[in-house]
Design a protein around this motif. Structure first.
Motif, PDB file in Angstrom:
ATOM      1  N   ASP A  73     -10.306  -2.672  -7.302  1.00 47.70           N
ATOM      2  CA  ASP A  73      -9.059  -2.476  -8.060  1.00 47.70           C
ATOM      3  C   ASP A  73      -8.023  -1.754  -7.217  1.00 47.70           C
ATOM      4  N   VAL A  74      -8.462  -0.720  -6.506  1.00 47.56           N
ATOM      5  CA  VAL A  74      -7.546   0.075  -5.674  1.00 47.56           C
ATOM      6  C   VAL A  74      -6.952  -0.801  -4.571  1.00 47.56           C
ATOM      7  N   LYS A  75      -7.782  -1.679  -3.999  1.00 46.57           N
ATOM      8  CA  LYS A  75      -7.312  -2.561  -2.928  1.00 46.57           C
ATOM      9  C   LYS A  75      -6.201  -3.487  -3.442  1.00 46.57           C
ATOM     10  N   VAL A  76      -6.421  -4.071  -4.641  1.00 47.47           N
ATOM     11  CA  VAL A  76      -5.413  -4.968  -5.233  1.00 47.47           C
ATOM     12  C   VAL A  76      -4.152  -4.182  -5.597  1.00 47.47           C
ATOM     13  N   LEU A  77      -4.359  -2.999  -6.197  1.00 41.21           N
ATOM     14  CA  LEU A  77      -3.223  -2.165  -6.610  1.00 41.21           C
ATOM     15  C   LEU A  77      -2.397  -1.735  -5.397  1.00 41.21           C
ATOM     16  N   ASP A  78      -3.087  -1.380  -4.325  1.00 37.10           N
ATOM     17  CA  ASP A  78      -2.398  -0.962  -3.092  1.00 37.10           C
ATOM     18  C   ASP A  78      -1.527  -2.102  -2.545  1.00 37.10           C
ATOM     19  N   SER A  79      -2.075  -3.323  -2.550  1.00 40.22           N
ATOM     20  CA  SER A  79      -1.303  -4.463  -2.021  1.00 40.22           C
ATOM     21  C   SER A  79      -0.069  -4.742  -2.883  1.00 40.22           C
ATOM     22  N   LEU A  80      -0.157  -4.474  -4.200  1.00 38.37           N
ATOM     23  CA  LEU A  80       1.000  -4.643  -5.088  1.00 38.37           C
ATOM     24  C   LEU A  80       2.042  -3.556  -4.845  1.00 38.37           C
ATOM     25  N   LEU A  81       1.569  -2.322  -4.676  1.00 40.22           N
ATOM     26  CA  LEU A  81       2.489  -1.194  -4.521  1.00 40.22           C
ATOM     27  C   LEU A  81       3.247  -1.236  -3.200  1.00 40.22           C
ATOM     28  N   ILE A  82       2.614  -1.739  -2.155  1.00 37.03           N
ATOM     29  CA  ILE A  82       3.262  -1.791  -0.831  1.00 37.03           C
ATOM     30  C   ILE A  82       4.569  -2.585  -0.902  1.00 37.03           C
ATOM     31  N   GLU A  83       4.592  -3.608  -1.748  1.00 40.13           N
ATOM     32  CA  GLU A  83       5.821  -4.404  -1.913  1.00 40.13           C
ATOM     33  C   GLU A  83       6.913  -3.631  -2.650  1.00 40.13           C
ATOM     34  N   HIS A  84       6.525  -2.500  -3.272  1.00 34.14           N
ATOM     35  CA  HIS A  84       7.480  -1.761  -4.106  1.00 34.14           C
ATOM     36  C   HIS A  84       7.646  -0.303  -3.665  1.00 34.14           C
ATOM     37  N   GLY A  85       7.498  -0.061  -2.367  1.00 34.40           N
ATOM     38  CA  GLY A  85       7.830   1.252  -1.814  1.00 34.40           C
ATOM     39  C   GLY A  85       6.766   2.313  -1.928  1.00 34.40           C
ATOM     40  N   ALA A  86       5.507   1.946  -2.250  1.00 31.16           N
ATOM     41  CA  ALA A  86       4.440   2.949  -2.379  1.00 31.16           C
ATOM     42  C   ALA A  86       3.138   2.395  -1.800  1.00 31.16           C
ATOM     43  N   TYR A  87       2.136   3.251  -1.704  1.00 32.58           N
ATOM     44  CA  TYR A  87       0.826   2.822  -1.208  1.00 32.58           C
ATOM     45  C   TYR A  87      -0.228   3.804  -1.716  1.00 32.58           C
ATOM     46  N   ILE A  88      -1.499   3.428  -1.604  1.00 33.68           N
ATOM     47  CA  ILE A  88      -2.601   4.329  -1.978  1.00 33.68           C
ATOM     48  C   ILE A  88      -3.328   4.736  -0.702  1.00 33.68           C
ATOM     49  N   ASP A  89      -3.317   6.026  -0.450  1.00 31.02           N
ATOM     50  CA  ASP A  89      -3.952   6.566   0.755  1.00 31.02           C
ATOM     51  C   ASP A  89      -5.409   6.912   0.429  1.00 31.02           C
ATOM     52  N   SER A  90      -6.337   6.392   1.215  1.00 30.39           N
ATOM     53  CA  SER A  90      -7.753   6.712   1.031  1.00 30.39           C
ATOM     54  C   SER A  90      -8.137   7.800   2.035  1.00 30.39           C
ATOM     55  N   ILE A  91      -8.413   9.004   1.522  1.00 27.64           N
ATOM     56  CA  ILE A  91      -8.687  10.161   2.391  1.00 27.64           C
ATOM     57  C   ILE A  91     -10.191  10.394   2.449  1.00 27.64           C
ATOM     58  N   MET A  92     -10.747  10.341   3.638  1.00 25.38           N
ATOM     59  CA  MET A  92     -12.191  10.457   3.846  1.00 25.38           C
ATOM     60  C   MET A  92     -12.746  11.727   3.195  1.00 25.38           C
ATOM     61  N   GLY A  93     -13.758  11.547   2.333  1.00 25.68           N
ATOM     62  CA  GLY A  93     -14.435  12.692   1.724  1.00 25.68           C
ATOM     63  C   GLY A  93     -13.672  13.347   0.581  1.00 25.68           C
ATOM     64  N   GLN A  94     -12.443  12.873   0.299  1.00 30.68           N
ATOM     65  CA  GLN A  94     -11.653  13.504  -0.769  1.00 30.68           C
ATOM     66  C   GLN A  94     -11.290  12.543  -1.894  1.00 30.68           C
ATOM     67  N   GLY A  95     -10.929  11.313  -1.548  1.00 28.77           N
ATOM     68  CA  GLY A  95     -10.584  10.353  -2.590  1.00 28.77           C
ATOM     69  C   GLY A  95      -9.264   9.645  -2.324  1.00 28.77           C
ATOM     70  N   TYR A  96      -8.609   9.213  -3.398  1.00 30.70           N
ATOM     71  CA  TYR A  96      -7.377   8.430  -3.300  1.00 30.70           C
ATOM     72  C   TYR A  96      -6.164   9.277  -3.673  1.00 30.70           C
ATOM     73  N   LYS A  97      -5.050   9.031  -2.976  1.00 28.94           N
ATOM     74  CA  LYS A  97      -3.803   9.742  -3.275  1.00 28.94           C
ATOM     75  C   LYS A  97      -2.638   8.767  -3.172  1.00 28.94           C
ATOM     76  N   LEU A  98      -1.681   8.903  -4.104  1.00 31.90           N
ATOM     77  CA  LEU A  98      -0.512   8.036  -4.105  1.00 31.90           C
ATOM     78  C   LEU A  98       0.499   8.529  -3.076  1.00 31.90           C
ATOM     79  N   GLY A  99       0.993   7.600  -2.253  1.00 28.09           N
ATOM     80  CA  GLY A  99       2.040   7.935  -1.286  1.00 28.09           C
ATOM     81  C   GLY A  99       3.287   7.108  -1.573  1.00 28.09           C
ATOM     82  N   ILE A 100       4.464   7.714  -1.365  1.00 27.26           N
ATOM     83  CA  ILE A 100       5.732   7.023  -1.631  1.00 27.26           C
ATOM     84  C   ILE A 100       6.500   6.877  -0.319  1.00 27.26           C
ATOM     85  N   MET A 101       6.882   5.637  -0.001  1.00 24.49           N
ATOM     86  CA  MET A 101       7.659   5.384   1.220  1.00 24.49           C
ATOM     87  C   MET A 101       9.150   5.282   0.883  1.00 24.49           C
TER      88      MET A 101
END
Length: 643
Positions: free
Chosen positions: A39-67
């Protein structure tokens, strides 16, 4: 297109300051971690087209990033329109209008004129101003302000992170249709008829500029529906009322006449004079709460003595069990009497109504909700009808307001700020404290460390210092960072709330059971009861009392947490018992993996709010709950609790 699971993930990521683990998201959605990764992979690919992305941080989890902030906000606006049909549904109820306005401002790029908003919503400027007052309060929770500029209108002033947290709460929640709020269990009243009554009430309230609370509108629509149903079936609806001359003189009576006239025309029924006066009473309700002199005599004449006696009996029982100090609150007595008069009719005819605020009330006002349950049991005994948790939620709102009034009467704590050198640091701490604690904390002054000996400490409750103080002083010292962080605020809160006990007092080693393999709510409660019986802490009837409490309303609060407790005390002391589970169980309709059984001593005079505040800080933080569930040993558990 986002699936409902992706929306849940997106909402959690938007509302989180720190990374969220895939395991937590998997628990939340009741799927595997592998599914979440997909789900995160699909969501990330959708968000990249709209100025955002999901950062996967080793050992910590997922975080939303805004470009690109603007591109991302445009995407949120599109989602909101898709999800709530923002542009096609015109909200009618006050609570719906307020939610609409919050979204409208959050998604706007610039100023919005009041005339434009009033036209959009088909309401008067005065009604809009009243709604905006509520909007400002809701936004202020997130440190968001509405700024006004002459000839331009209003716009949101907030940093993007806070705006995003607020969006997470309001953008992704699908609004229920208006008619769902007013759907009692009538067999002889169609949804169209019920909708017609709502439309008549709303039109007359708007046209005549009457200020009415959401609850009063709920009650009024339901009362009209009950009255109509009984008239239609040939029953006499005359109320037992005293002299109603006082009501007839009020402006609200004329509005009530107009409402009744429209209902009579629509349904070809006749409402007696007493009914019209009673409808005016609903309209007077909000006015009386704000200005008790405006019609209090009128209401007291119409409210039957039995209702007031019932309110006093319920408040007496609440006081004896919870010691809240609200028994003599006249505003509460009037509000509950006004609420109960039509509510008792609903209870008798089995017409409990849905409460759209129920979950928020249970989570944010747990003590008031418990007080509501005690009131519900008292009413049940008096009239022989079961009061469901939706109605208890409405009672709890009135009780919560009284508890807040009581809190505001408490004398504020006094503190002295000490810093190493320079006024700048002290002022920084001072302004942060004022914004965080307001009237509940009085800063009597600031001083540099070397001048501390010259300061008299009489009347000071504690010292807040940006440096360690070695010498013994007559008052406690709270050492904080110059820039107050969340942990500093929590330290200070403990003193303001009189939580000076060591936290381990609440969580004893022999009452913390970690990683248990239990499959149901019943098994979990039986397990805890057995352990407490072995320790001689509760009696045999405690388990049944816990189940009796669950029958009234489930104690699962969301966020994988349940806080069960017996409906009446069954122990000689107050204590908590914790059980974490290897796998979530379904508790009524929510997944639960962290169970905290609360026992309060018989004839307790303790302040239960303190205990609930302590639990509240834990259970409202998903990251803390997740770490508590993962804890393998008591020491690990206490390390998380102490943070």
């Amino acid at each position: 297109m986002l699936t409902s699971r992706m929306k849940t993930i997106f909402r959690e990521l938007m509302a989180a300051e720190t990374p969220i683990t895939g395991k937590y998201l998997a628990m939340l959605n009741q799927v595997s971690s592998r599914t979440i990764r997909e789900d995160v992979k699909v969501l990330d690919s959708l968000l990249i087209e709209h100025g955002a992305y999901i950062d996967s941080i080793m050992g910590q989890g997922y975080k939303l990033g805004i470009m690109e902030e603007q591109l991302f906000r445009d995407y949120l606006k599109m989602l909101a329109i898709e999800d709530t049909e923002l542009e096609t549904i015109i909200p009618k109820m006050p609570e719906e209008r307020i939610a609409y306005l919050v979204k409208r401002f959050l998604l706007s790029d610039g100023y919005i004129k009041l005339e434009e908003l009033a036209d959009e919503l088909y309401i008067s400027k005065s009604t809009l101003q009243n709604d905006l007052g509520h909007v400002k309060k809701m936004l202020s929770v997130y440190d968001i302000r509405l700024e006004s500029r002459p000839n331009y209108g209003l716009c949101v002033n907030a940093d993007e992170l806070k705006r995003r947290f607020c969006m997470a709460e309001y953008i992704f929640i699908r609004e229920e249709p208006v008619n769902e709020l007013f759907k009692p269990h009538f067999s002889s009243l169609s949804q169209e008829e019920l909708d017609s009554i709502l439309v008549i009430v709303m039109e007359q309230i708007e046209e005549n500029g009457v200020l009415v609370s959401d609850i009063a509108i709920n009650n009024l629509v339901i009362h009209l529906a009950i009255a109509y149903k009984r008239i239609k079936e040939g029953y006499n609806v005359t109320l037992h009322s005293a002299d109603i001359d006082e009501i007839l003189e009020q402006k609200e009576y004329k509005v009530a006449q107009k409402i009744v006239k429209k209902v009579q025309e629509k349904f070809a029924v006749h409402f007696p004079l007493e009914e019209v006066a009673y409808i005016a009473m609903h309209l007077l309700g909000t006015k009386i709460a704000a200005h008790p002199a405006a019609g209090e005599k009128a209401v007291q004449q119409v409210i039957q003595k039995q209702i007031t006696d019932l309110v006093m009996k319920a408040l007496g029982r609440i006081e004896s069990k919870l010691n809240l100090g609200i028994q003599e609150d006249q505003e509460l007595i009037i509000a509950l009497s006004l609420h109960l008069k039509p509510a008792v009719n609903r209870y008798r005819y089995g017409m409990n109504i849905r409460n759209p605020m129920l979950q928020d009330i249970k989570v944010n006002y747990p003590v008031a909700f418990e007080a509501g349950i005690i009131a519900g049991i008292t009413i049940n005994e008096a009239i022989g009808a079961v009061i469901d948790e939706n109605e208890i939620g409405y009672l709890a709102l009135h009780l919560a307001a009284a508890i807040e009034r009581r809190k505001s009467e408490v004398v504020p704590k006094k503190c002295l700020i000490v810093c190493a050198s320079g006024l700048g640091t002290a002022q920084l701490i001072y302004y942060k404290l004022k914004s965080q604690f307001g009237e509940s904390l009085e800063v009597v002054g600031t001083t540099e460390y070397y001048k501390l000996g010259q300061c008299g400490l009489e009347g000071i409750d504690f010292i807040i210092s940006s440096i360690p103080i070695q010498e013994e002083l007559a008052v406690p010292v709270i050492v904080v960072n110059a820039i107050l962080g969340e942990s500093d605020i929590r330290k200070i809160e403990k003193y303001i709330l009189k939580e000076q006990k060591n936290i381990s007092v609440y969580f004893k080693r022999d009452r913390v059971f970690l990683g248990q393999e239990l499959g149901t709510k019943e098994q979990t409660l039986e397990f805890l009861h057995e352990k407490l019986m072995e320790q001689g802490l509760v009696d045999e009837g405690c388990l049944q009392a816990v189940f009796d409490r669950e029958k009234v309303a489930p104690t699962s609060f969301g966020n994988f947490v349940a806080i069960p407790h017996p409906i009446t005390p069954h122990s000689e002391t107050t204590f908590l018992t914790v059980c974490t589970l290897k796998k979530p169980i379904i508790w009524k309709d929510k997944p639960v993996q962290f169970v905290c059984l609360l026992n309060v001593m018989k004839e307790s005079q303790e302040d239960l709010q303190v205990m609930y505040d302590l639990l509240g800080r834990i259970i409202h933080d998903s990251a803390i709950v997740e770490r508590l569930i993962k804890a393998k040993t008591y020491e690990d558990f206490m390390k998380v609790i102490a943070l």
